[in-house]
Scaffold this motif. Structure first.
Motif, PDB file in Angstrom:
ATOM      1  N   PRO A   1       0.596  -1.060  -0.037  1.00  9.23           N
ATOM      2  CA  PRO A   1       0.193  -0.234  -0.273  1.00  9.23           C
ATOM      3  C   PRO A   1       0.874   0.950   0.085  1.00  9.23           C
ATOM      4  O   PRO A   1       0.559   2.219  -0.413  1.00  9.23           O
ATOM      5  N   ASP A   2       2.294   1.376   0.571  1.00  4.62           N
ATOM      6  CA  ASP A   2       2.911   2.502   0.566  1.00  4.62           C
ATOM      7  C   ASP A   2       4.359   2.865  -0.367  1.00  4.62           C
ATOM      8  O   ASP A   2       4.627   3.597  -0.885  1.00  4.62           O
ATOM      9  N   LYS A   3       3.085   1.284  -1.406  1.00  3.10           N
ATOM     10  CA  LYS A   3       3.399   1.795  -2.890  1.00  3.10           C
ATOM     11  C   LYS A   3       5.704   1.088  -3.187  1.00  3.10           C
ATOM     12  O   LYS A   3       6.404   1.346  -4.990  1.00  3.10           O
ATOM     13  N   SER A   4       5.873   0.809  -2.514  1.00  2.00           N
ATOM     14  CA  SER A   4       7.483  -0.004  -2.074  1.00  2.00           C
ATOM     15  C   SER A   4       6.891  -1.382  -2.874  1.00  2.00           C
ATOM     16  O   SER A   4       5.462  -2.150  -2.815  1.00  2.00           O
ATOM     17  N   LEU A   5       7.757  -1.864  -3.994  1.00  4.69           N
ATOM     18  CA  LEU A   5       7.297  -3.004  -4.478  1.00  4.69           C
ATOM     19  C   LEU A   5       7.674  -4.048  -3.367  1.00  4.69           C
ATOM     20  O   LEU A   5       9.094  -3.934  -2.530  1.00  4.69           O
ATOM     21  N   SER A   6       7.483  -5.393  -2.599  1.00  6.01           N
ATOM     22  CA  SER A   6       7.478  -5.890  -2.088  1.00  6.01           C
ATOM     23  C   SER A   6       8.251  -7.395  -1.866  1.00  6.01           C
ATOM     24  O   SER A   6       9.419  -8.105  -1.380  1.00  6.01           O
ATOM     25  N   PHE A   7       6.878  -8.065  -2.740  1.00  4.22           N
ATOM     26  CA  PHE A   7       7.119  -9.476  -2.962  1.00  4.22           C
ATOM     27  C   PHE A   7       6.886  -9.894  -4.310  1.00  4.22           C
ATOM     28  O   PHE A   7       6.433  -9.051  -5.510  1.00  4.22           O
ATOM     29  N   ALA A   8       7.964 -10.900  -4.772  1.00  8.74           N
ATOM     30  CA  ALA A   8       6.977 -11.016  -5.951  1.00  8.74           C
ATOM     31  C   ALA A   8       6.559 -12.543  -5.315  1.00  8.74           C
ATOM     32  O   ALA A   8       7.037 -13.958  -4.663  1.00  8.74           O
ATOM     33  N   VAL A   9       5.464 -12.796  -6.561  1.00  6.24           N
ATOM     34  CA  VAL A   9       5.086 -14.718  -6.188  1.00  6.24           C
ATOM     35  C   VAL A   9       5.693 -15.449  -7.328  1.00  6.24           C
ATOM     36  O   VAL A   9       5.827 -15.105  -8.574  1.00  6.24           O
ATOM     37  N   ILE A  10       6.177 -16.496  -6.328  1.00  5.86           N
ATOM     38  CA  ILE A  10       6.753 -17.383  -7.261  1.00  5.86           C
ATOM     39  C   ILE A  10       5.534 -18.684  -7.898  1.00  5.86           C
ATOM     40  O   ILE A  10       5.694 -19.102  -6.985  1.00  5.86           O
ATOM     41  N   GLY A  11       5.476 -19.506  -9.336  1.00  4.69           N
ATOM     42  CA  GLY A  11       4.886 -20.237  -8.979  1.00  4.69           C
ATOM     43  C   GLY A  11       5.911 -21.698  -9.621  1.00  4.69           C
ATOM     44  O   GLY A  11       7.112 -21.647 -10.212  1.00  4.69           O
ATOM     45  N   VAL A  12       5.247 -22.666  -8.264  1.00  2.00           N
ATOM     46  CA  VAL A  12       6.653 -23.647  -8.499  1.00  2.00           C
ATOM     47  C   VAL A  12       6.270 -25.127  -8.869  1.00  2.00           C
ATOM     48  O   VAL A  12       4.419 -24.845  -8.626  1.00  2.00           O
ATOM     49  N   GLY A  13       6.042 -25.874  -9.832  1.00  2.26           N
ATOM     50  CA  GLY A  13       5.804 -26.810  -9.887  1.00  2.26           C
ATOM     51  C   GLY A  13       4.607 -27.221 -10.911  1.00  2.26           C
ATOM     52  O   GLY A  13       4.148 -25.724 -11.070  1.00  2.26           O
ATOM     53  N   GLY A  14       4.044 -28.043 -11.427  1.00  2.00           N
ATOM     54  CA  GLY A  14       2.830 -27.762 -11.824  1.00  2.00           C
ATOM     55  C   GLY A  14       3.170 -27.950 -13.428  1.00  2.00           C
ATOM     56  O   GLY A  14       3.843 -27.494 -13.200  1.00  2.00           O
ATOM     57  N   PHE A  15       2.259 -28.160 -14.036  1.00  2.00           N
ATOM     58  CA  PHE A  15       2.084 -28.242 -16.003  1.00  2.00           C
ATOM     59  C   PHE A  15       0.805 -27.135 -16.378  1.00  2.00           C
ATOM     60  O   PHE A  15      -0.051 -27.742 -16.415  1.00  2.00           O
ATOM     61  N   LEU A  16       1.417 -25.891 -16.630  1.00  2.00           N
ATOM     62  CA  LEU A  16       0.349 -25.328 -17.942  1.00  2.00           C
ATOM     63  C   LEU A  16      -0.502 -24.342 -16.729  1.00  2.00           C
ATOM     64  O   LEU A  16      -1.588 -24.140 -16.433  1.00  2.00           O
ATOM     65  N   GLY A  17       0.148 -23.886 -15.599  1.00  2.00           N
ATOM     66  CA  GLY A  17      -0.836 -23.095 -14.232  1.00  2.00           C
ATOM     67  C   GLY A  17      -1.815 -24.557 -13.665  1.00  2.00           C
ATOM     68  O   GLY A  17      -1.766 -23.881 -12.285  1.00  2.00           O
ATOM     69  N   VAL A  18      -1.613 -25.917 -13.850  1.00  2.00           N
ATOM     70  CA  VAL A  18      -2.305 -26.899 -12.711  1.00  2.00           C
ATOM     71  C   VAL A  18      -1.445 -27.566 -12.032  1.00  2.00           C
ATOM     72  O   VAL A  18      -0.139 -27.453 -12.200  1.00  2.00           O
ATOM     73  N   ALA A  19      -2.083 -27.415 -10.629  1.00  2.00           N
ATOM     74  CA  ALA A  19      -1.352 -28.111  -9.961  1.00  2.00           C
ATOM     75  C   ALA A  19      -0.238 -27.254  -9.125  1.00  2.00           C
ATOM     76  O   ALA A  19       0.589 -27.284  -8.226  1.00  2.00           O
ATOM     77  N   ARG A  20      -0.159 -26.230  -9.658  1.00  2.00           N
ATOM     78  CA  ARG A  20       0.723 -24.877  -8.874  1.00  2.00           C
ATOM     79  C   ARG A  20       0.791 -24.624  -8.119  1.00  2.00           C
ATOM     80  O   ARG A  20      -0.208 -24.172  -7.877  1.00  2.00           O
ATOM     81  N   HIS A  21       2.396 -24.259  -7.660  1.00  2.00           N
ATOM     82  CA  HIS A  21       1.973 -24.123  -5.661  1.00  2.00           C
ATOM     83  C   HIS A  21       2.915 -22.458  -5.678  1.00  2.00           C
ATOM     84  O   HIS A  21       3.748 -22.285  -6.212  1.00  2.00           O
ATOM     85  N   ASP A  22       2.089 -21.609  -5.405  1.00  2.00           N
ATOM     86  CA  ASP A  22       2.370 -20.280  -5.607  1.00  2.00           C
ATOM     87  C   ASP A  22       3.273 -20.451  -4.486  1.00  2.00           C
ATOM     88  O   ASP A  22       2.673 -20.337  -3.047  1.00  2.00           O
ATOM     89  N   VAL A  23       4.057 -19.015  -4.198  1.00  2.00           N
ATOM     90  CA  VAL A  23       4.720 -18.902  -2.539  1.00  2.00           C
ATOM     91  C   VAL A  23       5.304 -17.003  -2.889  1.00  2.00           C
ATOM     92  O   VAL A  23       5.599 -17.139  -4.065  1.00  2.00           O
ATOM     93  N   ALA A  24       4.625 -16.225  -2.177  1.00  2.00           N
ATOM     94  CA  ALA A  24       5.062 -14.918  -1.654  1.00  2.00           C
ATOM     95  C   ALA A  24       6.613 -15.013  -1.463  1.00  2.00           C
ATOM     96  O   ALA A  24       7.530 -15.331  -0.305  1.00  2.00           O
ATOM     97  N   ILE A  25       8.047 -14.585  -2.039  1.00  2.00           N
ATOM     98  CA  ILE A  25       9.722 -14.226  -1.655  1.00  2.00           C
ATOM     99  C   ILE A  25       9.528 -13.144  -1.161  1.00  2.00           C
ATOM    100  O   ILE A  25       9.511 -11.969  -2.940  1.00  2.00           O
ATOM    101  N   PRO A  26      10.090 -12.463  -0.353  1.00  2.00           N
ATOM    102  CA  PRO A  26      10.314 -10.784  -0.273  1.00  2.00           C
ATOM    103  C   PRO A  26      11.071 -10.482  -1.226  1.00  2.00           C
ATOM    104  O   PRO A  26      12.678 -11.571  -1.501  1.00  2.00           O
ATOM    105  N   VAL A  27      11.519  -9.583  -1.970  1.00  2.00           N
ATOM    106  CA  VAL A  27      12.118  -9.242  -3.212  1.00  2.00           C
ATOM    107  C   VAL A  27      13.558  -9.151  -2.465  1.00  2.00           C
ATOM    108  O   VAL A  27      14.899  -9.298  -3.552  1.00  2.00           O
TER     109      VAL A  27
END
Length: 138
Positions: A76-102
């Protein structure tokens, strides 16, 4: 990770978003949308989140591909905070997304790197899910 590398990664993500955030300019005493002449040069020389970050592979320090950048989160303070990383899955199916601090990312030969990470370690993190927005009534 060194403070210098952390600053470079944060600046990399932040500079990517800087051109994407809305700006306003005053023209001949009236308010208008868009960028000023000075800001336009920043936009032209900047780079795009879509082209330079989103969809890019993420590697560990063993040069193993461990995921892909699916999104970036601006606080909300307009700072870049996290990148959402998709892990595993195929074509987005069963992908596990995690937020990682930049500040945990480094770059090496133009690649995004998470030192000490593995697919299994990322899959063990809590899954990132977007907050559900209430439906608009008609």
């Amino acid at each position: 990770m060194s403070l210098k590398k952390t600053a470079v990664i944060a600046a990399l993500f932040a500079s990517t978003l800087g051109a994407a955030l809305p700006a306003s300019a005053a023209v001949a005493g009236r308010s208008t949308l868009g960028v000023t002449v000075e800001q336009e040069q920043l936009v032209v020389n900047g780079w795009s989140v879509k082209k330079s970050v989103l969809g890019k592979d993420v590697y560990n320090d063993q040069n193993e591909k461990i995921g892909k950048v699916e999104d970036v989160i601006v606080a909300p303070d307009k700072s870049l905070s996290f990148a959402v990383i998709g892990v595993g899955g195929f074509l987005g199916v069963a992908r596990h997304d995690v937020a990682i601090p930049v500040d945990q990312f480094t770059t090496n030969d133009g690649k995004f790197v998470l030192t000490g990470a593995s697919k299994d370690a990322l899959k063990a993190l809590p899954k990132f899910e977007y907050e559900k927005q209430p439906k608009k009534s008609s």
